[in-house]
Design a protein around this motif. Sequence first.
Motif, mmCIF file in Angstrom:
data_model
loop_
_atom_site.group_PDB
_atom_site.id
_atom_site.type_symbol
_atom_site.label_atom_id
_atom_site.label_comp_id
_atom_site.label_asym_id
_atom_site.label_seq_id
_atom_site.Cartn_x
_atom_site.Cartn_y
_atom_site.Cartn_z
ATOM 1 N N ILE A 30 0.839 -1.201 0.000
ATOM 2 C CA ILE A 30 0.000 0.000 0.000
ATOM 3 C C ILE A 30 0.872 1.248 0.000
ATOM 4 C CG2 ILE A 30 -1.957 -1.131 1.084
ATOM 5 C CD1 ILE A 30 -1.100 -0.045 3.758
ATOM 6 N N GLY A 31 0.231 2.401 -0.096
ATOM 7 C CA GLY A 31 0.961 3.658 -0.157
ATOM 8 C C GLY A 31 1.838 3.866 1.069
ATOM 9 N N PRO A 32 2.964 4.552 0.916
ATOM 10 C CA PRO A 32 3.929 4.718 2.011
ATOM 11 C C PRO A 32 3.338 5.251 3.312
ATOM 12 C CG PRO A 32 4.898 5.424 -0.043
ATOM 13 C CD PRO A 32 3.447 5.149 -0.342
ATOM 14 N N TRP A 33 2.559 6.326 3.251
ATOM 15 C CA TRP A 33 1.969 6.858 4.478
ATOM 16 C C TRP A 33 1.002 5.849 5.090
ATOM 17 C CZ3 TRP A 33 3.735 10.761 7.213
ATOM 18 C CH2 TRP A 33 4.487 11.754 6.577
ATOM 19 N N ASP A 34 0.318 5.100 4.247
ATOM 20 C CA ASP A 34 -0.642 4.125 4.763
ATOM 21 C C ASP A 34 0.052 2.889 5.308
ATOM 22 O OD1 ASP A 34 -3.006 5.665 4.061
ATOM 23 O OD2 ASP A 34 -2.373 5.291 2.006
ATOM 24 N N VAL A 35 1.254 2.585 4.802
ATOM 25 C CA VAL A 35 2.064 1.537 5.427
ATOM 26 C C VAL A 35 2.311 1.915 6.886
ATOM 27 C CG1 VAL A 35 4.313 0.395 5.465
ATOM 28 C CG2 VAL A 35 3.192 0.839 3.279
ATOM 29 N N LEU A 36 2.639 3.187 7.114
ATOM 30 C CA LEU A 36 2.860 3.668 8.478
ATOM 31 C C LEU A 36 1.587 3.587 9.306
ATOM 32 C CD1 LEU A 36 4.662 5.054 10.599
ATOM 33 C CD2 LEU A 36 4.001 7.248 9.592
ATOM 34 N N HIS A 37 0.471 4.052 8.735
ATOM 35 C CA HIS A 37 -0.793 4.054 9.484
ATOM 36 C C HIS A 37 -1.250 2.634 9.806
ATOM 37 C CE1 HIS A 37 -1.524 8.099 7.265
ATOM 38 N NE2 HIS A 37 -0.774 8.268 8.334
ATOM 39 N N VAL A 38 -1.123 1.731 8.830
ATOM 40 C CA VAL A 38 -1.525 0.334 9.070
ATOM 41 C C VAL A 38 -0.586 -0.320 10.080
ATOM 42 C CG1 VAL A 38 -1.727 -1.958 8.017
ATOM 43 C CG2 VAL A 38 -2.671 0.042 6.847
ATOM 44 N N GLY A 39 0.711 -0.013 9.992
ATOM 45 C CA GLY A 39 1.656 -0.547 10.971
ATOM 46 C C GLY A 39 1.315 -0.101 12.384
ATOM 47 N N LEU A 40 0.972 1.176 12.530
ATOM 48 C CA LEU A 40 0.559 1.680 13.844
ATOM 49 C C LEU A 40 -0.737 1.021 14.298
ATOM 50 C CD1 LEU A 40 1.373 5.458 13.225
ATOM 51 C CD2 LEU A 40 2.484 3.984 14.921
ATOM 52 N N PHE A 41 -1.678 0.853 13.367
ATOM 53 C CA PHE A 41 -2.955 0.197 13.675
ATOM 54 C C PHE A 41 -2.729 -1.236 14.167
ATOM 55 C CE2 PHE A 41 -5.953 -2.792 11.559
ATOM 56 C CZ PHE A 41 -7.024 -2.648 12.423
ATOM 57 N N ARG A 42 -1.852 -1.962 13.497
ATOM 58 C CA ARG A 42 -1.606 -3.352 13.873
ATOM 59 C C ARG A 42 -0.901 -3.471 15.223
ATOM 60 N NH1 ARG A 42 0.289 -6.059 8.050
ATOM 61 N NH2 ARG A 42 -1.814 -6.075 7.124
ATOM 62 N N ASN A 43 -0.126 -2.473 15.562
ATOM 63 C CA ASN A 43 0.609 -2.524 16.823
ATOM 64 C C ASN A 43 -0.168 -1.955 17.994
ATOM 65 O OD1 ASN A 43 3.692 -3.366 16.593
ATOM 66 N ND2 ASN A 43 3.134 -2.371 14.675
ATOM 67 N N PHE A 44 -0.984 -0.920 17.733
ATOM 68 C CA PHE A 44 -1.593 -0.190 18.846
ATOM 69 C C PHE A 44 -3.122 -0.091 18.791
ATOM 70 C CE2 PHE A 44 2.656 1.634 18.016
ATOM 71 C CZ PHE A 44 3.286 1.231 19.184
ATOM 72 N N GLY A 45 -3.754 -0.662 17.759
ATOM 73 C CA GLY A 45 -5.207 -0.615 17.677
ATOM 74 C C GLY A 45 -5.727 0.677 17.059
ATOM 75 N N LEU A 46 -6.915 1.129 17.495
ATOM 76 C CA LEU A 46 -7.643 2.249 16.892
ATOM 77 C C LEU A 46 -8.024 1.885 15.456
ATOM 78 C CD1 LEU A 46 -5.633 5.317 18.278
ATOM 79 C CD2 LEU A 46 -7.672 4.222 19.229
ATOM 80 N N THR A 47 -8.117 2.861 14.549
ATOM 81 C CA THR A 47 -8.430 2.593 13.148
ATOM 82 C C THR A 47 -7.362 3.229 12.268
ATOM 83 O OG1 THR A 47 -9.727 4.626 12.821
ATOM 84 C CG2 THR A 47 -10.910 2.669 13.645
ATOM 85 N N ILE A 48 -7.344 2.837 10.993
ATOM 86 C CA ILE A 48 -6.378 3.422 10.061
ATOM 87 C C ILE A 48 -6.596 4.925 9.951
ATOM 88 C CG2 ILE A 48 -5.564 3.437 7.669
ATOM 89 C CD1 ILE A 48 -6.414 0.466 7.527
ATOM 90 N N GLY A 49 -7.866 5.330 9.857
ATOM 91 C CA GLY A 49 -8.185 6.749 9.777
ATOM 92 C C GLY A 49 -7.766 7.514 11.015
ATOM 93 N N SER A 50 -7.905 6.871 12.176
ATOM 94 C CA SER A 50 -7.497 7.523 13.428
ATOM 95 C C SER A 50 -6.003 7.804 13.434
ATOM 96 C CB SER A 50 -7.858 6.645 14.630
ATOM 97 O OG SER A 50 -9.259 6.485 14.742
#
Length: 216
Positions: free
Chosen positions: A34-54
Amino acid sequence: MHRTLIWRWAFFFVGQLILSLGITMTIKGEKLGIGPWDVLHVGLFRNFGLTIGSWSIITGLIIVGGTAAVLRRWPQIGTWLNMLLIGLFIDFFYWLIPDISTIAGQTAIFVAGTGVMAAGVGMYVSPGIGAGPRDTLMLIITEKTGWSVKTVRTGLEVTVAVAGWLLGGPVGIGTVLIALFLGQLVHYTIPWFRNVLAKISASTDGNLNRRETPAE
């Protein structure tokens, strides 16, 4: 002038919607990466929860704070709206668009989403109401260094992709393609939409002037 302002805000909000749709389309094609910024957002989501949009909103807030410190002024209202709306729209479209299981389907939606993203960035940045946190950072670096938009955007996205990968975000050929080519597309969509908006504004102002000029 009033109608011109309406057009500017219309470009801004519709551009946000288009950009969010494009982002979500690429996320739905995640088998390619996926897109670079979304790689970061999804990585954070997988580690810490919340949502991708959050996480999009949270990282945006961090960037806003950093750019405000550099510029020594608060960003425009459009930057704050972008930070909030993009995250909300991503979560909405992620819920709305069904998951795609086939490679062919994911490839198609990923490629289409990349083009949609470039169009969305060009459209919402063109009225100058306020670029989003990530694009503000891109524009600041461009201004400070004199480098082109495509060079700066590509450099930023490669850096962010590596950080997201270290957090476990999905990286693949699609990530590389967005990092290398989205900046190239945005380099052309921003001036194109600025030109379109300028023509609309000139036409609107011309029509208003003709109406306001009294008949002889």
